[in-house]
Design a protein around this motif. Structure first.
Motif, mmCIF file in Angstrom:
data_model
loop_
_atom_site.group_PDB
_atom_site.id
_atom_site.type_symbol
_atom_site.label_atom_id
_atom_site.label_comp_id
_atom_site.label_asym_id
_atom_site.label_seq_id
_atom_site.Cartn_x
_atom_site.Cartn_y
_atom_site.Cartn_z
ATOM 1 N N LEU A 1 0.849 -1.190 0.000
ATOM 2 C CA LEU A 1 0.000 0.000 0.000
ATOM 3 C C LEU A 1 0.880 1.233 0.000
ATOM 4 C CD1 LEU A 1 -2.765 1.382 0.212
ATOM 5 C CD2 LEU A 1 -2.548 1.175 2.707
ATOM 6 N N ILE A 2 0.674 2.118 -0.967
ATOM 7 C CA ILE A 2 1.374 3.396 -1.023
ATOM 8 C C ILE A 2 0.366 4.463 -0.607
ATOM 9 C CG2 ILE A 2 2.663 5.020 -2.466
ATOM 10 C CD1 ILE A 2 3.350 2.649 -4.297
ATOM 11 N N VAL B 1 -2.431 0.271 -4.301
ATOM 12 C CA VAL B 1 -1.730 -0.939 -3.906
ATOM 13 C C VAL B 1 -0.826 -1.311 -5.073
ATOM 14 C CG1 VAL B 1 -1.946 -3.380 -3.327
ATOM 15 C CG2 VAL B 1 -3.598 -1.727 -2.418
ATOM 16 N N GLU B 2 0.474 -1.389 -4.796
ATOM 17 C CA GLU B 2 1.445 -1.705 -5.843
ATOM 18 C C GLU B 2 1.799 -3.185 -5.781
ATOM 19 O OE1 GLU B 2 4.996 0.822 -7.149
ATOM 20 O OE2 GLU B 2 5.883 -0.690 -5.818
ATOM 21 N N THR B 3 1.699 -3.854 -6.920
ATOM 22 C CA THR B 3 2.115 -5.245 -7.044
ATOM 23 C C THR B 3 3.096 -5.336 -8.204
ATOM 24 O OG1 THR B 3 0.204 -5.719 -8.444
ATOM 25 C CG2 THR B 3 -0.017 -6.248 -6.112
ATOM 26 N N THR B 4 3.886 -6.407 -8.212
ATOM 27 C CA THR B 4 4.882 -6.593 -9.258
ATOM 28 C C THR B 4 4.821 -8.002 -9.807
ATOM 29 O OG1 THR B 4 6.590 -7.286 -7.692
ATOM 30 C CG2 THR B 4 6.477 -4.941 -8.199
ATOM 31 N N HIS C 1 -0.429 -0.694 -10.346
ATOM 32 C CA HIS C 1 -1.095 0.080 -9.303
ATOM 33 C C HIS C 1 -2.574 -0.237 -9.381
ATOM 34 C CE1 HIS C 1 2.237 3.371 -8.948
ATOM 35 N NE2 HIS C 1 2.626 2.186 -8.533
ATOM 36 N N ASN C 2 -3.097 -0.803 -8.290
ATOM 37 C CA ASN C 2 -4.503 -1.232 -8.235
ATOM 38 C C ASN C 2 -4.867 -2.114 -9.428
ATOM 39 O OD1 ASN C 2 -4.814 0.187 -5.859
ATOM 40 N ND2 ASN C 2 -5.662 1.987 -6.865
ATOM 41 N N GLY C 3 -3.931 -2.986 -9.820
ATOM 42 C CA GLY C 3 -4.181 -3.930 -10.902
ATOM 43 C C GLY C 3 -3.938 -3.392 -12.296
ATOM 44 N N GLN C 4 -3.624 -2.108 -12.439
ATOM 45 C CA GLN C 4 -3.395 -1.504 -13.754
ATOM 46 C C GLN C 4 -1.892 -1.360 -13.995
ATOM 47 O OE1 GLN C 4 -5.430 2.178 -14.407
ATOM 48 N NE2 GLN C 4 -4.598 2.454 -16.435
#
Length: 69
Positions: free
Chosen positions: A10-11, A17-20, A41-44
């Motif tokens: 979470l930023i 929400v950042e995922t990689t 970011h949030n799935g985008q």
């Protein structure tokens, strides 16, 4: 096989929400040792093939390992 961070980070400042996702392949461009990651970011998708540098201690451990062989 690509891997991703299951929960993400979470930023707060950006409210995302950042995922990689990464193929976890080490790459060398003549100056830096890095892995490529897609950043979401949030799935985008916001960054494709983002270069994330390997830390100095990891690079030194890899160099020592390679030197042994």
């Amino acid at each position: 096989m690509p891997s991703s961070s299951p929960a993400g980070n979470l930023i707060h400042e950006m409210g995302v929400v950042e995922t990689t996702q990464s193929d976890n392949i080490l790459r060398w461009d003549g100056e830096e040792l890095y892995v490529e990651q897609d950043i979401y970011h949030n799935g985008q998708l916001v960054h494709r093939k983002y270069k994330r540098r390997v830390t100095r201690s990891v690079a030194q451990a890899l160099a020592a390992l390679l030197h042994q062989h």
